[in-house]
Design a protein around this motif. Structure first.
Motif, PDB file in Angstrom:
ATOM      1  N   LEU A 239       0.832  -1.209   0.000  1.00  0.00           N
ATOM      2  CA  LEU A 239       0.000   0.000   0.000  1.00  0.00           C
ATOM      3  C   LEU A 239       0.868   1.261   0.000  1.00  0.00           C
ATOM      4  N   THR A 240       1.966   1.242   0.744  1.00  0.00           N
ATOM      5  CA  THR A 240       2.834   2.427   0.809  1.00  0.00           C
ATOM      6  C   THR A 240       3.475   2.728  -0.531  1.00  0.00           C
ATOM      7  N   GLN A 241       3.510   1.732  -1.424  1.00  0.00           N
ATOM      8  CA  GLN A 241       4.175   1.889  -2.719  1.00  0.00           C
ATOM      9  C   GLN A 241       3.218   2.303  -3.830  1.00  0.00           C
ATOM     10  N   VAL A 242       1.936   2.467  -3.501  1.00  0.00           N
ATOM     11  CA  VAL A 242       0.942   2.886  -4.506  1.00  0.00           C
ATOM     12  C   VAL A 242       1.010   4.410  -4.643  1.00  0.00           C
ATOM     13  N   ARG A 243       1.412   4.896  -5.792  1.00  0.00           N
ATOM     14  CA  ARG A 243       1.631   6.328  -5.972  1.00  0.00           C
ATOM     15  C   ARG A 243       0.429   7.066  -6.555  1.00  0.00           C
ATOM     16  N   CYS A 244      -0.489   6.351  -7.157  1.00  0.00           N
ATOM     17  CA  CYS A 244      -1.641   7.012  -7.773  1.00  0.00           C
ATOM     18  C   CYS A 244      -2.708   7.301  -6.713  1.00  0.00           C
ATOM     19  N   PRO A 245      -3.682   8.159  -7.012  1.00  0.00           N
ATOM     20  CA  PRO A 245      -4.817   8.350  -6.101  1.00  0.00           C
ATOM     21  C   PRO A 245      -5.536   7.027  -5.869  1.00  0.00           C
ATOM     22  N   ALA A 246      -5.937   6.790  -4.627  1.00  0.00           N
ATOM     23  CA  ALA A 246      -6.575   5.515  -4.282  1.00  0.00           C
ATOM     24  C   ALA A 246      -7.742   5.764  -3.338  1.00  0.00           C
ATOM     25  N   LEU A 247      -8.830   5.038  -3.572  1.00  0.00           N
ATOM     26  CA  LEU A 247     -10.029   5.132  -2.746  1.00  0.00           C
ATOM     27  C   LEU A 247     -10.274   3.789  -2.075  1.00  0.00           C
ATOM     28  N   VAL A 248     -10.408   3.810  -0.753  1.00  0.00           N
ATOM     29  CA  VAL A 248     -10.739   2.599   0.010  1.00  0.00           C
ATOM     30  C   VAL A 248     -12.219   2.672   0.361  1.00  0.00           C
ATOM     31  N   VAL A 249     -12.983   1.669  -0.079  1.00  0.00           N
ATOM     32  CA  VAL A 249     -14.432   1.631   0.146  1.00  0.00           C
ATOM     33  C   VAL A 249     -14.765   0.407   0.990  1.00  0.00           C
ATOM     34  N   ARG A 250     -15.585   0.607   2.002  1.00  0.00           N
ATOM     35  CA  ARG A 250     -16.024  -0.525   2.817  1.00  0.00           C
ATOM     36  C   ARG A 250     -17.544  -0.516   2.948  1.00  0.00           C
ATOM     37  N   GLY A 251     -18.112  -1.707   3.056  1.00  0.00           N
ATOM     38  CA  GLY A 251     -19.502  -1.807   3.432  1.00  0.00           C
ATOM     39  C   GLY A 251     -19.606  -1.679   4.944  1.00  0.00           C
ATOM     40  N   LEU A 252     -20.628  -1.013   5.416  1.00  0.00           N
ATOM     41  CA  LEU A 252     -20.754  -0.775   6.856  1.00  0.00           C
ATOM     42  C   LEU A 252     -20.768  -2.087   7.636  1.00  0.00           C
ATOM     43  N   ASP A 253     -21.305  -3.153   7.027  1.00  0.00           N
ATOM     44  CA  ASP A 253     -21.332  -4.472   7.659  1.00  0.00           C
ATOM     45  C   ASP A 253     -20.428  -5.456   6.935  1.00  0.00           C
ATOM     46  N   GLY A 254     -19.390  -4.944   6.279  1.00  0.00           N
ATOM     47  CA  GLY A 254     -18.486  -5.801   5.519  1.00  0.00           C
ATOM     48  C   GLY A 254     -17.397  -6.408   6.376  1.00  0.00           C
ATOM     49  N   GLU A 255     -16.403  -6.982   5.704  1.00  0.00           N
ATOM     50  CA  GLU A 255     -15.311  -7.645   6.399  1.00  0.00           C
ATOM     51  C   GLU A 255     -14.192  -6.693   6.778  1.00  0.00           C
ATOM     52  N   LEU A 256     -14.108  -5.560   6.103  1.00  0.00           N
ATOM     53  CA  LEU A 256     -13.098  -4.556   6.403  1.00  0.00           C
ATOM     54  C   LEU A 256     -13.645  -3.587   7.430  1.00  0.00           C
ATOM     55  N   GLY A 257     -13.054  -3.590   8.629  1.00  0.00           N
ATOM     56  CA  GLY A 257     -13.509  -2.693   9.683  1.00  0.00           C
ATOM     57  C   GLY A 257     -13.127  -1.246   9.417  1.00  0.00           C
ATOM     58  N   ARG A 258     -13.838  -0.326  10.058  1.00  0.00           N
ATOM     59  CA  ARG A 258     -13.596   1.105   9.815  1.00  0.00           C
ATOM     60  C   ARG A 258     -12.190   1.521  10.229  1.00  0.00           C
ATOM     61  N   ALA A 259     -11.730   1.047  11.378  1.00  0.00           N
ATOM     62  CA  ALA A 259     -10.403   1.455  11.857  1.00  0.00           C
ATOM     63  C   ALA A 259      -9.312   0.990  10.892  1.00  0.00           C
ATOM     64  N   GLU A 260      -9.419  -0.265  10.432  1.00  0.00           N
ATOM     65  CA  GLU A 260      -8.406  -0.754   9.501  1.00  0.00           C
ATOM     66  C   GLU A 260      -8.490  -0.025   8.171  1.00  0.00           C
ATOM     67  N   ALA A 261      -9.706   0.233   7.690  1.00  0.00           N
ATOM     68  CA  ALA A 261      -9.867   0.961   6.431  1.00  0.00           C
ATOM     69  C   ALA A 261      -9.238   2.346   6.515  1.00  0.00           C
ATOM     70  N   GLN A 262      -9.455   3.030   7.621  1.00  0.00           N
ATOM     71  CA  GLN A 262      -8.900   4.371   7.765  1.00  0.00           C
ATOM     72  C   GLN A 262      -7.381   4.343   7.908  1.00  0.00           C
ATOM     73  N   GLU A 263      -6.862   3.265   8.506  1.00  0.00           N
ATOM     74  CA  GLU A 263      -5.402   3.116   8.564  1.00  0.00           C
ATOM     75  C   GLU A 263      -4.843   2.847   7.166  1.00  0.00           C
TER      76      GLU A 263
END
Length: 305
Positions: A239-263
């Motif tokens: 992730l640190t090596q991705v140089r282009c603009p990037a959007l992380v999207v999560r479902g509110l009840d998905g597998e990716l938690g909010r804290a991890e998504a924001q990190e």
């Protein structure tokens, strides 16, 4: 409509890519080729030649058709292509083939180059999102934007892999009818907390009729082999090596938690965040309009060049 284009992945694996576009509208003012007098073939529903490219990568057990809704509205502005990854959909499922991370990333890279999509916007769900950000990190020259849908960067561990193996064994194969598929995955599967018709439809799309009933178009053993190449490791460094603009999207009840998504957003050099209410892991599939509303402003910010 969707047009199939065969491309060759690493090791000679044949991959089915699907280019989406809305069918032309019938209009008596149009000429015999479907174009208005004085205009080219572009009718506002399919992007004209030379439009920027988008490559859509499904998750584990998915297929290109799961992106149909997204790809069709994208096709008004982009050349939108969804890829059946190796072991999935209509692509090859070589019994002794490689299902490593490198194989999946190499395939996506080969597809981009053979289809002439670069510099591309990559949109990936779950495992496909990991493939997308690993490719963006490896080949920044090919990728101008990245959308990560409900995929964790943290290691999931051995217990997760064991649970998946047990889950596959619990499937009541073969299913007698597609209605049985929809009911089991939408209601009866022990992993379902509450009835979820969209989940049932999702799995119905990856079943094919065989002499004894309905079975998945993929081999569960190959899915486990694919999964074991990424569940034991964390993927923050890429992730640190991705140089282009990037959007992380999560479902509110998905597998990716909010804290991890924001990190993840914090770690990405040019990261942004969005979440979709009333959505689980299959964000783009069970809430397609809300998913579109979440990602369209990001795409607008990239422009069309």
């Amino acid at each position: 409509m969707a047009r199939r284009i065969d491309v060759t992945g690493t090791g000679g694996v044949r991959l089915a890519a699907w280019e989406f576009g809305d069918p032309p509208k019938t209009d008596p003012a149009r000429d015999g080729q479907g174009a208005l007098a004085g205009q080219g073939a572009h009718d506002g529903h399919t992007a004209p030649e030379g439009s920027p490219g988008v490559l859509l990568l499904h998750g584990l057990m998915g297929r290109a058709s799961h992106w149909a809704y997204t790809a069709r509205w994208l096709s008004a502005r982009y050349r939108a292509v969804a890829l059946d990854q190796r072991g999935h959909g209509r692509s090859d499922k070589p019994p002794q083939g490689s299902f490593t991370r490198d194989a999946y990333v190499d395939d996506a890279e080969a597809a981009l180059e053979q289809l002439g999509l670069a510099p591309v916007v990559l949109i990936g769900h779950a495992m496909g999102a990991l493939t997308a950000w690993q490719l963006a990190a490896r080949r920044p020259d090919l990728v101008r934007g990245l959308i990560i849908c409900d995929m964790r960067a943290s290691a999931l561990g051995a217990a997760s892999q064991r649970e998946w193996g047990q889950w596959f064994k619990a499937w009541p194969l073969p299913f007698a009818t597609l209605a049985d598929v929809r009911k089991w995955f939408g209601e009866d599967d022990p992993w379902v907390e509450r009835p979820n018709p969209a989940r049932g439809e999702f799995y119905a799309e990856v079943m094919a009729e065989s002499p004894d009933g309905w079975r998945p178009v993929f081999e569960p053993e190959q899915m486990l082999r694919s999964r074991e190449t990424w569940v034991y490791d964390a993927h923050w460094e890429e992730l640190t090596q991705v140089r282009c603009p990037a959007l992380v999207v999560r479902g509110l009840d998905g597998e990716l938690g909010r804290a991890e998504a924001q990190e993840m957003v914090r770690v990405l050099p040019r990261g942004q965040y969005a979440e979709v209410a009333d959505a689980g892991h299959l964000v783009h599939y069970d809430q397609p309009e809300a998913w579109r509303a979440a990602i369209e402003p990001f795409l607008d910010s990239l422009g069309d060049n």
